[in-house]
Structures are given as C-alpha cells and as structure tokens.
Design a protein around this motif. Structure first.
Motif, PDB file in Angstrom:
ATOM      1  N   LYS A 210       7.314  -0.064   3.037  1.00 33.67           N
ATOM      2  CA  LYS A 210       8.704   0.116   2.057  1.00 33.67           C
ATOM      3  C   LYS A 210       9.797   0.218   2.965  1.00 33.67           C
ATOM      4  O   LYS A 210      10.913  -0.894   2.317  1.00 33.67           O
ATOM      5  CB  LYS A 210       8.580   2.053   1.940  1.00 33.67           C
TER       6      LYS A 210
ATOM      7  N   THR B  79      10.371  -4.004   2.239  1.00 37.24           N
ATOM      8  CA  THR B  79      11.107  -3.990   1.178  1.00 37.24           C
ATOM      9  C   THR B  79      11.674  -3.181   0.425  1.00 37.24           C
ATOM     10  O   THR B  79      13.175  -4.184  -0.682  1.00 37.24           O
ATOM     11  CB  THR B  79       9.810  -2.402   0.084  1.00 37.24           C
TER      12      THR B  79
ATOM     13  N   HIS C 118       6.184   5.009  -2.675  1.00 38.40           N
ATOM     14  CA  HIS C 118       5.218   3.213  -1.767  1.00 38.40           C
ATOM     15  C   HIS C 118       3.988   3.066  -3.060  1.00 38.40           C
ATOM     16  O   HIS C 118       3.258   3.824  -2.676  1.00 38.40           O
ATOM     17  CB  HIS C 118       6.014   3.385  -0.904  1.00 38.40           C
ATOM     18  N   LYS C 119       3.943   2.248  -4.157  1.00 31.94           N
ATOM     19  CA  LYS C 119       2.770   1.604  -4.545  1.00 31.94           C
ATOM     20  C   LYS C 119       2.317   3.286  -5.217  1.00 31.94           C
ATOM     21  O   LYS C 119       0.537   2.978  -5.733  1.00 31.94           O
ATOM     22  CB  LYS C 119       1.673   0.944  -3.382  1.00 31.94           C
TER      23      LYS C 119
END
Length: 90
Positions: free
Chosen positions: A28, A31, A64-65
């Motif tokens: 994350k 990202t 996240h995800k």
C-alpha cells in the motif's frame, strides 16, 4: 497447557500472518509513492499458506486490495486452513 504454547505451529501461524500484514502495508505504501510493488502472486501465496487472517485485517486496516475478489477468496481459504491446522495439529 505448556505443550500448546510451545507448539511450533503457533509460531508459524503468527509469523506468516504478521509477515503478510506487513507485506500488505508495504505494498500500500508503494502504491501511494508509485514505487515497485509486491507481486500479487506473493500476497496470494502467503494468504493461502495460513496468513489469511493477517491479510484480511490488512485489507481493512490499509484499505488495500479490497475490490479484488481473488484476495477475499485466498485470504478466507488461508484463514480456514489455519483454523484446520490448529484444530488437528495444535
């Protein structure tokens, strides 16, 4: 009771879950910074071998995800796998 505490399975499950949690946090972070990412296969593999709970907590904590279905499935499978390991081998 002491035999339960010193069972290596507990240490394995704690290590795998903590590692996946940190890996998701790092992914994350990368990202946001637009840096090199952790391959999805690594995250999914760690989730499947018993780190599912750490992955589920990281999904919620880091947001996240969360939209990818395969992560939910692999992390759920990993959580069930860890529970089965605890039931039958701990």
């Amino acid at each position: 009771m002491n035999a339960l505490i010193y069972n290596p399975l507990w240490f394995y499950l704690i290590a795998v879950n903590l590692y996946l949690f940190c890996l998701m946090g790092y992914d994350k972070y990368q990202t946001v910074k637009q840096g090199w990412r952790v391959p999805e296969a690594n995250l999914l593999f760690m989730g499947a071998i018993g780190g599912g709970l750490g992955g589920l907590i990281a999904q919620r904590g880091f947001r996240h995800k969360t939209r990818k279905k395969k992560f939910h499935l692999f992390f759920a499978f990993g959580t069930v796998f860890a529970i089965l390991l605890m039931v039958f081998f701990a």
